[in-house]
Design an enzyme around this catalytic site. Structure first.
Site, PDB file in Angstrom:
ATOM      1  N   ALA A   1       1.004  -1.267   0.083  1.00  0.00           N
ATOM      2  CA  ALA A   1       0.008  -0.028   0.200  1.00  0.00           C
ATOM      3  C   ALA A   1       0.783   1.184   0.172  1.00  0.00           C
ATOM      4  O   ALA A   1       2.197   1.133   0.349  1.00  0.00           O
ATOM      5  CB  ALA A   1      -1.003  -0.057   1.409  1.00  0.00           C
TER       6      ALA A   1
ATOM      7  N   GLY B   1       0.645  -5.168   0.669  1.00  0.00           N
ATOM      8  CA  GLY B   1      -0.698  -5.241  -0.186  1.00  0.00           C
ATOM      9  C   GLY B   1      -0.519  -5.593  -1.560  1.00  0.00           C
ATOM     10  O   GLY B   1      -1.143  -6.426  -2.137  1.00  0.00           O
TER      11      GLY B   1
ATOM     12  N   GLU C   1      -0.663  -9.276  -1.116  1.00  0.00           N
ATOM     13  CA  GLU C   1      -2.256  -9.596  -0.881  1.00  0.00           C
ATOM     14  C   GLU C   1      -2.988  -9.579  -2.266  1.00  0.00           C
ATOM     15  O   GLU C   1      -3.946 -10.263  -2.463  1.00  0.00           O
ATOM     16  CB  GLU C   1      -2.892  -8.565   0.151  1.00  0.00           C
ATOM     17  CG  GLU C   1      -2.356  -8.706   1.364  1.00  0.00           C
ATOM     18  CD  GLU C   1      -2.582  -7.666   2.388  1.00  0.00           C
ATOM     19  OE1 GLU C   1      -3.549  -7.932   3.352  1.00  0.00           O
ATOM     20  OE2 GLU C   1      -2.246  -6.475   2.168  1.00  0.00           O
TER      21      GLU C   1
ATOM     22  N   GLU D   1       4.302  -5.761   7.169  1.00  0.00           N
ATOM     23  CA  GLU D   1       3.692  -4.777   7.631  1.00  0.00           C
ATOM     24  C   GLU D   1       4.043  -4.667   9.104  1.00  0.00           C
ATOM     25  O   GLU D   1       3.923  -3.637   9.695  1.00  0.00           O
ATOM     26  CB  GLU D   1       2.058  -5.078   7.524  1.00  0.00           C
ATOM     27  CG  GLU D   1       1.431  -4.673   6.177  1.00  0.00           C
ATOM     28  CD  GLU D   1       1.544  -5.843   5.256  1.00  0.00           C
ATOM     29  OE1 GLU D   1       0.773  -5.907   4.108  1.00  0.00           O
ATOM     30  OE2 GLU D   1       2.579  -6.670   5.420  1.00  0.00           O
TER      31      GLU D   1
HETATM   32  N1  T1G Z   1       4.786   3.372   0.042  1.00  0.00           N
HETATM   33  C1  T1G Z   1       5.163   4.699  -0.211  1.00  0.00           C
HETATM   34  N2  T1G Z   1       6.423   5.067  -0.572  1.00  0.00           N
HETATM   35  C2  T1G Z   1       7.114   3.894  -0.805  1.00  0.00           C
HETATM   36  C3  T1G Z   1       6.725   2.673  -0.241  1.00  0.00           C
HETATM   37  C4  T1G Z   1       5.271   2.287  -0.120  1.00  0.00           C
HETATM   38  N3  T1G Z   1       4.663   1.101   0.359  1.00  0.00           N
HETATM   39  N4  T1G Z   1       7.914   1.621  -0.336  1.00  0.00           N
HETATM   40  C5  T1G Z   1       8.859   2.776  -0.981  1.00  0.00           C
HETATM   41  N5  T1G Z   1       8.509   3.660  -0.928  1.00  0.00           N
HETATM   42  C6  T1G Z   1       9.363   4.933  -1.264  1.00  0.00           C
HETATM   43  C7  T1G Z   1      10.500   5.168  -0.262  1.00  0.00           C
HETATM   44  O1  T1G Z   1      10.234   5.951   0.720  1.00  0.00           O
HETATM   45  C8  T1G Z   1      11.547   5.708  -1.347  1.00  0.00           C
HETATM   46  O2  T1G Z   1      11.157   7.055  -1.489  1.00  0.00           O
HETATM   47  C9  T1G Z   1      11.362   5.206  -2.576  1.00  0.00           C
HETATM   48  O3  T1G Z   1       9.915   4.486  -2.591  1.00  0.00           O
HETATM   49  C10 T1G Z   1      12.344   3.890  -2.761  1.00  0.00           C
HETATM   50  O4  T1G Z   1      12.431   3.103  -1.732  1.00  0.00           O
HETATM   51  C11 T1G Z   1      -2.999  -3.104   3.203  1.00  0.00           C
HETATM   52  C12 T1G Z   1      -1.216  -1.891   5.013  1.00  0.00           C
HETATM   53  C13 T1G Z   1      10.215  -2.006  -1.622  1.00  0.00           C
HETATM   54  C14 T1G Z   1      12.247  -3.255  -0.516  1.00  0.00           C
HETATM   55  O5  T1G Z   1       6.554  -2.237   4.116  1.00  0.00           O
HETATM   56  O6  T1G Z   1      10.736  -2.238   2.217  1.00  0.00           O
HETATM   57  O7  T1G Z   1       0.951  -2.668   2.511  1.00  0.00           O
HETATM   58  O8  T1G Z   1      13.063   8.288  -0.264  1.00  0.00           O
HETATM   59  O9  T1G Z   1      14.696   3.508  -0.795  1.00  0.00           O
HETATM   60  O10 T1G Z   1      15.968   0.239  -0.940  1.00  0.00           O
HETATM   61  O11 T1G Z   1      -1.828  -4.814   4.187  1.00  0.00           O
HETATM   62  O12 T1G Z   1      11.235   0.390  -0.365  1.00  0.00           O
HETATM   63  O13 T1G Z   1      13.116   7.913  -2.847  1.00  0.00           O
HETATM   64  O14 T1G Z   1      11.362   9.579  -1.779  1.00  0.00           O
HETATM   65  O15 T1G Z   1      13.317   1.777   0.270  1.00  0.00           O
HETATM   66  O16 T1G Z   1      15.119  -0.256  -3.518  1.00  0.00           O
HETATM   67  C15 T1G Z   1       4.014  -2.622   3.147  1.00  0.00           C
HETATM   68  C16 T1G Z   1       8.164  -0.992   2.023  1.00  0.00           C
HETATM   69  C17 T1G Z   1       3.192  -1.674   3.163  1.00  0.00           C
HETATM   70  C18 T1G Z   1       7.402  -2.343   1.950  1.00  0.00           C
HETATM   71  C19 T1G Z   1      12.731  -1.131  -1.937  1.00  0.00           C
HETATM   72  N6  T1G Z   1       5.191  -2.453   2.173  1.00  0.00           N
HETATM   73  N7  T1G Z   1       9.245  -0.654   1.129  1.00  0.00           N
HETATM   74  O17 T1G Z   1      13.890  -0.934  -1.293  1.00  0.00           O
HETATM   75  O18 T1G Z   1      14.226   1.522  -2.222  1.00  0.00           O
HETATM   76  S1  T1G Z   1       1.792  -1.448   4.324  1.00  0.00           S
HETATM   77  C20 T1G Z   1       6.325  -2.588   2.912  1.00  0.00           C
HETATM   78  C21 T1G Z   1      10.265  -1.314   1.205  1.00  0.00           C
HETATM   79  C22 T1G Z   1       0.674  -2.403   3.389  1.00  0.00           C
HETATM   80  C23 T1G Z   1      -1.330  -3.492   3.346  1.00  0.00           C
HETATM   81  C24 T1G Z   1      -0.409  -2.880   4.222  1.00  0.00           C
HETATM   82  C25 T1G Z   1      11.480  -0.903   0.238  1.00  0.00           C
HETATM   83  C26 T1G Z   1      11.628  -1.678  -1.109  1.00  0.00           C
HETATM   84  P1  T1G Z   1      12.427   8.323  -1.474  1.00  0.00           P
HETATM   85  P2  T1G Z   1      13.745   2.399  -1.063  1.00  0.00           P
HETATM   86  P3  T1G Z   1      14.824   0.274  -1.984  1.00  0.00           P
END
Ligand code: T1G
Length: 669
Positions: free
Chosen positions: A64, A103, A106, A126
Site C-alpha cells: 500500500a 498489499g 495480498e 507490515e
Molecule cells: N509506500 C510509499 N512509498 C514507498 C513505499 C510504500 N509502500 N515503499 C517504498 N517507498 C518509497 C521510499 O520512501 C523511497 O522514497 C522510494 O520509494 C524507494 O524506496 C494493506 C497496510 C520496496 C524493498 O512495507 O521495503 O501494504 O526516499 O529507498 O532500498 O496490508 O522500499 O526515494 O523519496 O526503500 O530499493 C507494506 C516498504 C506497506 C514495503 C525497496 N510494504 N518498502 O527498497 O528503495 S503496508 C512495505 C520497502 C501495506 C497492506 C498494508 C522498500 C523496497 P524516496 P527505498 P529500496
C-alpha cells in the site's frame, strides 16, 4: 486511462493489466482505481478468457502507499479491489518480479494463480510498520501457503524467496528470469481450462499448534511490540473462523494498530531512514568518487569489523598493523567471525574464502597508496591520529578519501594535519562494526561535497544506515549519551540503584540500561589504569577489577551465563562516594529517572539541531534506533519527545535544574 499508472493490452484471449508507478509500484489511489477499471474491462470483453496482472519497473507492487495512511481514504480500498479480482469468473494470474510486499503480496493472493521469476521475493512486512496485512493477507495466506508460513511471514515480516514460495504453494510456477510476461500469458492460457481458484474457498492447511510454538520461540524478540501478537492472533483466527469473520477480525486489529502510537513511530522511522540518506544542499549533480579498493589502519576489534563490511560487499581491503602478531590476531578474529556465521548457516564456506581472499594484510602504510578510501581505526589519541593522517597525506593518491573512525575527536583538527582537508571526514562505526547498522558520517568544515556523497553512497553499499553529523564532541549519538550517563551516576549518589535505573530503561524498551551497557562495553574504557588513583566511582570499580562482563563483574556481578546480579561491594562503593559527596539519600521514583535520563537526551537533541550538527530531527531518531537500541516502536528520542510533549519535558528539565535549549523552550510555548 491515459494518465493512469495502469495500462491494459490484449494478447489474443488474455488481457494484461500493467502498473507503472515508480519507484516501487505502491498501491496508491490511482493504481487501485486503474486496477479496478482494468478488471472491469476484462470482464466486459467476452473475447478475454484470462487476466494477467504485472508491473513495469524494478518491482511488483511493494505494498500500500504508506504516504496515504495519514490522508483521507480514497475508494476503492485495496481489500475491495482484491475481493473483485478474487470473485472474477475468469482466471487472474499475478506475474511477480522484484519484491511483492504487503498489499502487493495480498494482490497476488486475490489472484487465482501466481507465477514468479526466480529472483523474486514475496513478503508481508507490515509488522515492521507496526501493522498487519490488512487486505486479507492474514486469512488468505494460511489457506494458500499454510499456517506455518503464514505466521512466520506475518509476525516475522521477512520476505521469502520465489523457490520457497513455490515449495509452500504460494507460487504455482517459476518463469524465466527475462521472460516473465510471455511465460505469464502462456500460463494464463493453461489456467483457462482450470478456471478461477478463489483463495477464500481453499481450506486452511498446516498445524494450528505451530502458531503457539512460533509465538513462544519469538517472545523475547517481540518484547514491547504490539503488532506481532496481533498478526499471530489473526492467523490463529483463520484456523477457526469462517473466511468473512476472519476478515472482520483482521480489519478490527488492523485499524487498532493503525490508530496506535507504535505504528506511527515505526512509519516515522521507515521514512526517516530514507530521508537520512539525503544531504541538504548537495544536488544530484554531485557524483560520488569511485571506491574500488579500501584501506583500513588498525586490525583491532573496530578495524577488523570495519574491514569485514567491505569484504562482504566484494570490495578488496588492505589492512595495516604495526606488529605482525597484532596483524595475525586481527585477521584471525575476522576469519573466526566469518566461520561462525558459516557454522550458523548464514554464509556458505566458499563465501568465507571469497571474502578473506579479498583481504591483504600488511605492516606497511605505503601499501595504501592506491586505495580510494582509507579508514583509520587506531587508539583514540589525537597525536597518533594526526601523525597517521600526516603520513597518509604523502602516501595516498590524489582524490583518495581519508576517514577517521574516531567516536568523538575533532575531525577538523585531524584534517588540518593534511594538505587535503577537503578529502577528510569521519566514518564512525559502532561496535561490533560488522553487525551494527549505524554509521555516523562526520562532515568537517572543509569536507568536499563529493567526498561526503561518496561516504554516504559506500555506506549504503555495505548495508549501513548512514547519518550526516557535524563536528562536535561525541557527534550525535555519544553526545546525547553523555548527559544520560552523567545523570544516571548522580541518581546512584542520591539513592537509586544500578538495577532500578536499568530497569526503567529496559521497561521503556531499551535492550539494556546505562549500567548494563557500561559493563558490556567495559567500565575500564578510558580508565587511567592506576589502581591507586581513585577519584570517582569508575576508578574505584576498576581498581577492584570490576571492568565489566569481561572480568565477570562491574556494576553487577555476572554468573557463567553472564546473568547480572546486584553487588554488595558496588553498593558499598556507591554509599562511600555518596557520603563523601554529601549527597542525601532518598527514595527515587521511576518517573524521576525518566525525567533526568531521557529528557536531557531530547534537550541535547535540540541543541545539536540548533548548532546544525544534525540535518534534521528524524536523523537523530535514526541514530538512536540503529546505534543504541532505542525501541523502534517509540520512534527515537525526538519523535518520542513530541509524543511526550515539549511542555512536559521543559517542566521536567526545569524541575531538575537543567538548562533548556531555546528551540525546545520555544516549542513548549
Ligand atoms: N509506500 C510509499 N512509498 C514507498 C513505499 C510504500 N509502500 N515503499 C517504498 N517507498 C518509497 C521510499 O520512501 C523511497 O522514497 C522510494 O520509494 C524507494 O524506496 C494493506 C497496510 C520496496 C524493498 O512495507 O521495503 O501494504 O526516499 O529507498 O532500498 O496490508 O522500499 O526515494 O523519496 O526503500 O530499493 C507494506 C516498504 C506497506 C514495503 C525497496 N510494504 N518498502 O527498497 O528503495 S503496508 C512495505 C520497502 C501495506 C497492506 C498494508 C522498500 C523496497 P524516496 P527505498 P529500496
Amino acid at each position: 486511462m491515459t494518465d493512469s499508472p495502469i495500462s491494459t493490452r490484449i494478447d489474443g484471449d488474455v488481457l494484461i493489466i500493467t502498473s507503472n508507478n515508480p519507484p516501487v509500484n505502491a498501491l496508491g489511489a490511482a493504481v487501485r482505481i486503474g486496477l479496478d477499471a482494468g478488471l472491469k474491462e476484462a470482464l466486459d470483453n467476452d473475447a478475454v478468457q484470462a487476466v494477467v496482472v504485472r508491473c513495469d519497473g524494478r518491482t511488483f507492487f511493494a505494498g500500500a502507499d504508506i504516504t496515504e495512511f495519514t490522508k483521507p481514504p480514497v475508494e476503492p480500498m485495496l481489500n475491495v479491489v482484491i475481493d473483485r479480482f478474487e470473485a472474477s469468473p475468469k482466471p487472474v494470474i499475478a506475474a511477480i518480479h522484484g519484491t511483492a510486499l504487503g498489499g502487493g503480496c495480498e494482490v497476488t493472493l486475490g489472484c487465482h494463480y501466481r507465477i514468479a521469476v526466480p529472483s523474486a521475493k514475496i513478503g508481508t512486512p507490515e509488522v515492521k510498520l507496526g501493522l498487519l496485512p490488512g487486505a486479507g493477507g492474514t486469512q488468505r495466506l494460511p489457506r494458500v501457503a499454510g499456517i506455518e508460513t503464514a505466521v512466520e511471514m506475518c509476525a516475522g515480516g521477512s520476505p521469502i524467496s520465489a523457490s520457497k514460495a513455490l515449495e509452500v504453494g504460494l507460487v504455482d510456477k517459476l518463469a524465466g528470469e527475462d521472460s516473465l510476461e510471455a511465460d505469464a500469458i502462456a500460463f494464463a492460457r493453461e489456467c483457462i481450462a482450470k478456471g478461477p481458484r478463489p483463495s477464500r474457498e481453499m481450506p486452511v492447511k498446516g498445524d494450528p499448534a505451530s502458531i503457539e510454538a512460533y509465538a513462544k520461540a519469538n517472545a523475547k524478540k517481540f518484547r514491547g511490540f504490539e503488532a506481532p501478537a496481533a498478526n499471530i492472533a489473526c492467523v490463529e483466527a483463520a484456523t477457526r473462523l469462517p473466511f468473512d469473520e476472519g476478515i472482520a477480525f483482521e480489519r478490527q486489529n488492523f485499524m487498532k494498530l493503525m490508530m496506535g502510537a507504535q505504528s506511527a513511530a515505526q512509519r516515522h522511522i521507515f521514512f526517516a531512514e530514507r530521508q537520512a540518506a539525503k544531504i541538504d544542499g548537495i544536488g544530484d549533480d554531485v557524483n560520488p568518487r569511485p571506491v574500488k579498493k579500501v584501506g583500513v589502519i588498525g586490525a583491532g576489534t573496530m578495524g577488523g569489523g570495519i574491514s569485514m563490511n567491505f569484504l562482504s560487499a566484494g570490495i578488496p581491503v588492505t589492512i595495516v598493523e604495526m606488529k605482525q602478531d597484532a596483524l595475525d590476531r586481527g585477521t584471525g578474529v575476522m576469519r573466526k567471525n566469518y566461520e561462525a556465521s558459516a557454522a550458523k548457516g548464514r554464509l556458505k564456506p566458499e563465501q568465507v574464502e571469497q571474502a578473506m581472499g579479498l583481504l591483504t594484510p600488511t605492516l606497511s602504510l605505503e601499501d595504501l597508496a592506491d586505495c580510494d578510501l582509507v579508514i583509520e581505526a587506531v587508539f583514540e589519541q589525537m597525536e597518533i591520529k594526526k601523525e597517521i593522517f600526516g603520513k597518509l597525506d604523502t602516501i595516498c593518491k590524489p582524490g583518495a578519501i581519508l576517514a577517521s573512525n574516531t567516536s568523538y575527536l575533532d575531525i577538523d583538527e585531524i584534517a588540518a594535519s593534511t594538505s587535503r582537508p577537503q578529502d577528510v571526514l569521519g566514518m564512525h562505526f559502532f561496535s561490533p562494526a560488522n553487525v551494527m547498522k549505524l554509521l555516523e558520517v562526520v562532515r568537517g568544515d572543509k569536507t568536499a561535497p563529493d567526498a561526503l556523497v561518496t561516504a554516504m553512497g559506500i555506506a549504503k553499499k555495505i548495508g549501513k544506515v548512514a547519518v550526516v553529523a557535524g563536528v562536535c564532541h561525541g557527534f550525535i549519538g555519544n553526545r546525547m549519551l553523555m548527559p544520560r550517563q552523567v545523570e544516571a551516576m548522580k541518581l546512584l549518589m542520591e539513592g537509586a540503584t544500578p538495577a532500578q535505573v536499568d530497569k526503567v530503561h529496559v521497561d521503556f524498551g531499551m535492550p539494556m540500561g546505562p549500567f548494563q551497557m557500561s559493563d558490556l562495553a567495559g567500565v575500564d574504557i578510558g580508565w587511567h589504569r592506576d589502581p591507586n588513583l581513585i577519584e570517582n566511582v569508575r576508578d574505584a570499580l576498576c581498581a577492584k577489577g570490576r571492568w565489566g562482563q569481561k572480568t565477570g563483574k562491574g556494576f553487577y556481578d555476572y554468573d557463567e551465563k553472564r546473568t547480572p546480579s546486584p553487588s554488595a561491594e558496588v553498593q558499598a562503593i556507591l554509599d562511600d562516594f555518596a557520603a563523601k559527596s554529601g549527597a542525601v539519600k532518598r527514595e527515587i521514583s521511576d518517573e524521576e529517572i525518566v525525567e533526568r535520563t531521557l529528557y536531557p537526551m531530547v534537550n541535547e537533541g535540540y541543541l545539536i539541531l540548533e548548532e546544525g550538527k544534525a540535518q534534521r530531527a528524524s536523523d537523530i531518531d535514526v541514530v538512536w534506533i540503529y546505534g543504541y537500541g532505542w525501541p523502534v516502536y517509540r520512534g527515537g528520542p525526538m519523535f518520542w519527545g513530541d509524543l511526550e510533549g515539549a511542555k512536559k519535558i521543559v517542566a521536567g528539565l526545569e524541575k531538575h535544574g537543567f538548562a533548556v535549549a531555546k528551540s525546545l523552550k520555544a516549542k513548549a510555548g
